[in-house]
Design a protein around this motif. Sequence first.
Motif, mmCIF file in Angstrom:
data_model
loop_
_atom_site.group_PDB
_atom_site.id
_atom_site.type_symbol
_atom_site.label_atom_id
_atom_site.label_comp_id
_atom_site.label_asym_id
_atom_site.label_seq_id
_atom_site.Cartn_x
_atom_site.Cartn_y
_atom_site.Cartn_z
ATOM 1 N N LEU A 1 0.868 -1.305 -0.254
ATOM 2 C CA LEU A 1 0.032 -0.122 0.169
ATOM 3 C C LEU A 1 0.770 1.150 -0.121
ATOM 4 C CD1 LEU A 1 -2.729 -0.988 2.547
ATOM 5 C CD2 LEU A 1 -2.812 -1.038 -0.078
ATOM 6 N N GLY A 2 2.105 1.104 -0.004
ATOM 7 C CA GLY A 2 2.962 2.346 -0.159
ATOM 8 C C GLY A 2 3.268 3.054 1.022
ATOM 9 N N LEU A 3 3.084 2.090 2.103
ATOM 10 C CA LEU A 3 3.342 2.869 3.793
ATOM 11 C C LEU A 3 4.746 3.049 3.712
ATOM 12 C CD1 LEU A 3 0.583 1.292 5.944
ATOM 13 C CD2 LEU A 3 0.318 3.382 4.446
ATOM 14 N N ASP A 4 5.085 4.280 4.710
ATOM 15 C CA ASP A 4 6.314 4.488 5.192
ATOM 16 C C ASP A 4 6.482 3.153 6.300
ATOM 17 O OD1 ASP A 4 8.383 5.197 7.086
ATOM 18 O OD2 ASP A 4 8.332 7.123 6.709
ATOM 19 N N MET A 5 7.550 2.284 5.925
ATOM 20 C CA MET A 5 7.547 1.186 6.751
ATOM 21 C C MET A 5 8.056 1.382 8.101
ATOM 22 S SD MET A 5 5.820 -0.902 4.952
ATOM 23 C CE MET A 5 6.073 -2.324 6.017
ATOM 24 N N ALA A 6 8.984 2.177 8.041
ATOM 25 C CA ALA A 6 9.749 2.444 9.360
ATOM 26 C C ALA A 6 8.328 3.215 10.439
ATOM 27 C CB ALA A 6 10.883 3.574 9.329
ATOM 28 N N ALA A 7 7.793 3.793 9.872
ATOM 29 C CA ALA A 7 6.796 4.652 10.767
ATOM 30 C C ALA A 7 5.506 3.450 10.992
ATOM 31 C CB ALA A 7 5.998 5.689 9.996
ATOM 32 N N TYR A 8 5.231 2.457 10.028
ATOM 33 C CA TYR A 8 4.523 1.358 10.393
ATOM 34 C C TYR A 8 4.904 0.707 11.315
ATOM 35 C CZ TYR A 8 2.006 -2.985 9.744
ATOM 36 O OH TYR A 8 1.200 -4.097 9.963
ATOM 37 N N ASP A 9 6.181 0.203 11.298
ATOM 38 C CA ASP A 9 6.807 -0.625 12.153
ATOM 39 C C ASP A 9 6.714 -0.033 13.644
ATOM 40 O OD1 ASP A 9 7.313 -2.713 10.407
ATOM 41 O OD2 ASP A 9 9.434 -1.881 10.061
ATOM 42 N N LYS A 10 6.816 1.405 13.734
ATOM 43 C CA LYS A 10 7.080 1.794 15.087
ATOM 44 C C LYS A 10 5.429 1.894 15.793
ATOM 45 C CE LYS A 10 8.120 6.245 17.191
ATOM 46 N NZ LYS A 10 8.801 7.848 16.825
ATOM 47 N N ALA A 11 4.482 1.975 14.778
ATOM 48 C CA ALA A 11 3.212 2.146 15.413
ATOM 49 C C ALA A 11 2.580 0.999 15.709
ATOM 50 C CB ALA A 11 2.338 2.781 14.187
ATOM 51 N N VAL A 12 3.197 -0.153 15.019
ATOM 52 C CA VAL A 12 2.644 -1.747 15.529
ATOM 53 C C VAL A 12 3.230 -1.925 16.844
ATOM 54 C CG1 VAL A 12 2.950 -4.056 14.859
ATOM 55 C CG2 VAL A 12 2.294 -2.610 13.171
ATOM 56 N N LYS A 13 4.538 -1.500 17.202
ATOM 57 C CA LYS A 13 4.972 -1.733 18.562
ATOM 58 C C LYS A 13 4.640 -0.679 19.539
ATOM 59 C CE LYS A 13 9.409 -3.568 16.365
ATOM 60 N NZ LYS A 13 10.672 -3.124 16.133
ATOM 61 N N ASP A 14 3.920 0.363 19.059
ATOM 62 C CA ASP A 14 3.553 1.251 20.101
ATOM 63 C C ASP A 14 2.314 1.010 20.700
ATOM 64 O OD1 ASP A 14 2.891 3.638 21.501
ATOM 65 O OD2 ASP A 14 2.920 4.806 19.812
ATOM 66 N N PRO A 15 2.227 0.763 22.104
ATOM 67 C CA PRO A 15 1.172 0.343 23.058
ATOM 68 C C PRO A 15 -0.020 1.233 22.795
ATOM 69 C CG PRO A 15 3.050 0.196 24.221
ATOM 70 C CD PRO A 15 3.417 1.037 23.081
ATOM 71 N N ALA A 16 0.105 2.461 22.263
ATOM 72 C CA ALA A 16 -0.927 3.128 22.275
ATOM 73 C C ALA A 16 -1.897 2.839 20.862
ATOM 74 C CB ALA A 16 -0.506 4.704 21.804
ATOM 75 N N THR A 17 -1.148 2.229 19.891
ATOM 76 C CA THR A 17 -2.054 1.734 18.885
ATOM 77 C C THR A 17 -2.869 0.429 19.256
ATOM 78 O OG1 THR A 17 -0.115 2.128 17.367
ATOM 79 C CG2 THR A 17 -1.713 0.745 16.268
ATOM 80 N N GLU A 18 -2.416 -0.439 19.984
ATOM 81 C CA GLU A 18 -3.232 -1.460 20.533
ATOM 82 C C GLU A 18 -4.379 -0.816 21.473
ATOM 83 O OE1 GLU A 18 -3.305 -5.893 22.265
ATOM 84 O OE2 GLU A 18 -1.382 -4.857 22.019
ATOM 85 N N GLU A 19 -3.970 0.380 22.128
ATOM 86 C CA GLU A 19 -4.853 0.912 23.071
ATOM 87 C C GLU A 19 -6.021 1.490 22.213
ATOM 88 O OE1 GLU A 19 -7.130 2.221 26.405
ATOM 89 O OE2 GLU A 19 -5.403 0.542 26.350
ATOM 90 N N ARG A 20 -5.884 2.115 21.141
ATOM 91 C CA ARG A 20 -6.850 2.449 20.242
ATOM 92 C C ARG A 20 -7.942 1.283 19.863
ATOM 93 N NH1 ARG A 20 -10.463 3.349 17.976
ATOM 94 N NH2 ARG A 20 -10.996 4.865 16.188
ATOM 95 N N VAL A 21 -7.273 0.137 19.578
ATOM 96 C CA VAL A 21 -8.115 -0.934 19.386
ATOM 97 C C VAL A 21 -9.048 -1.415 20.498
ATOM 98 C CG1 VAL A 21 -8.074 -3.311 18.703
ATOM 99 C CG2 VAL A 21 -6.404 -1.900 17.513
ATOM 100 N N LYS A 22 -8.391 -1.279 21.763
ATOM 101 C CA LYS A 22 -8.774 -1.772 23.033
ATOM 102 C C LYS A 22 -10.055 -0.617 23.051
ATOM 103 C CE LYS A 22 -5.268 -4.361 25.229
ATOM 104 N NZ LYS A 22 -4.607 -4.209 26.319
ATOM 105 N N ALA A 23 -9.758 0.630 22.786
ATOM 106 C CA ALA A 23 -11.099 1.587 23.189
ATOM 107 C C ALA A 23 -12.105 1.281 22.413
ATOM 108 C CB ALA A 23 -10.351 2.981 22.547
ATOM 109 N N ASP A 24 -12.114 0.799 21.236
ATOM 110 C CA ASP A 24 -13.399 0.453 20.349
ATOM 111 C C ASP A 24 -14.072 -0.804 21.043
ATOM 112 O OD1 ASP A 24 -13.106 2.282 18.651
ATOM 113 O OD2 ASP A 24 -12.773 1.092 16.899
#
Length: 222
Positions: A158-181
Motif C-alpha cells: 500500500l506504499g506505507l512508510d515502513m519505518a513509521a508502520y513498524d513503530k506504530a505496530v510496536k507502540d502500545p498506544a496503537t493497540e490501546e486504540r483498538v481496545k478503546a473500540d
Amino acid sequence: MTKLKKNLLALAAVAALLAVAFGTFLLVKPDAAATAAPSLPAAGEAQVVREDSHRLTEPARSELTLVEFLDFECEACGAVHPTVEKLREEYGDRVTFVARYFPMPGHRNSRTAAVAVEAAAQQGKFEDMYRKMFATQKEWGELQSSQADLFRTYAGQLGLDMAAYDKAVKDPATEERVKADQRDGMGLKVQGTPTFFLDGRPIQTPRTYEAFKALLDERLAK
C-alpha cells in the motif's frame, strides 16, 4: 502439584467455559495472555460512535449513521463486507458508515490484523488496509501462526512508510486504540461480530443486500 493448586486450576477452567457459554469474551491476545484486557466502561459511558471513530463515508448532510463492530478474521464479517461496500456506493452521500474494531479471542490473528489496520490508519490508509484485510481473509484467516509479517507485506504494497508502520505496530498506544473500540462494544453489549448499530440502536444484521437496502430506505424515508 498441591491439592489447592489443582482446585484453582479446575475453577479457572470452569470459569473460562462459562465465559464462552454466556458470551463473555476474554479480549486478550491468544499469544499474549499477560496483556491486560479492555476494562468495561462505567455505566452510561459507552458510545456507539466517537469523534475519532473511523468513518468510511462523511456526507455533507448525513441522514443516518451505520456503525459496524467487526473482526477482520470473522468469516461472517467477510461475508457481509461486499454488502457494506455496495451500500456505501449507493448511500455514501446520505449515510455515514463507521467501522469499529472488535477482535474476537477465538481468532488467532484478529487483534494482530486490527493493530495493522490501525497502524495504517495513522498514515491515512485506514480504508486501504481495511479493504485489504477482507480481500485476503481467506489466505490468512483461521491460521494458528502469527500473520504479522504478512500484514507488514500488505503495508508495503500500500506504499506505507515502513519505518513509521513498524513503530506504530510496536507502540502500545496503537493497540490501546483498538481496545478503546472494544471497550465501547463491551459496554454496548456487543457479543459477536458483525454487530450493527443504526442511528445508535442495535439492529439484527439483514441476511441479504436487498433486505439491508430496504431497511435503509425505510429509515431514510422517515
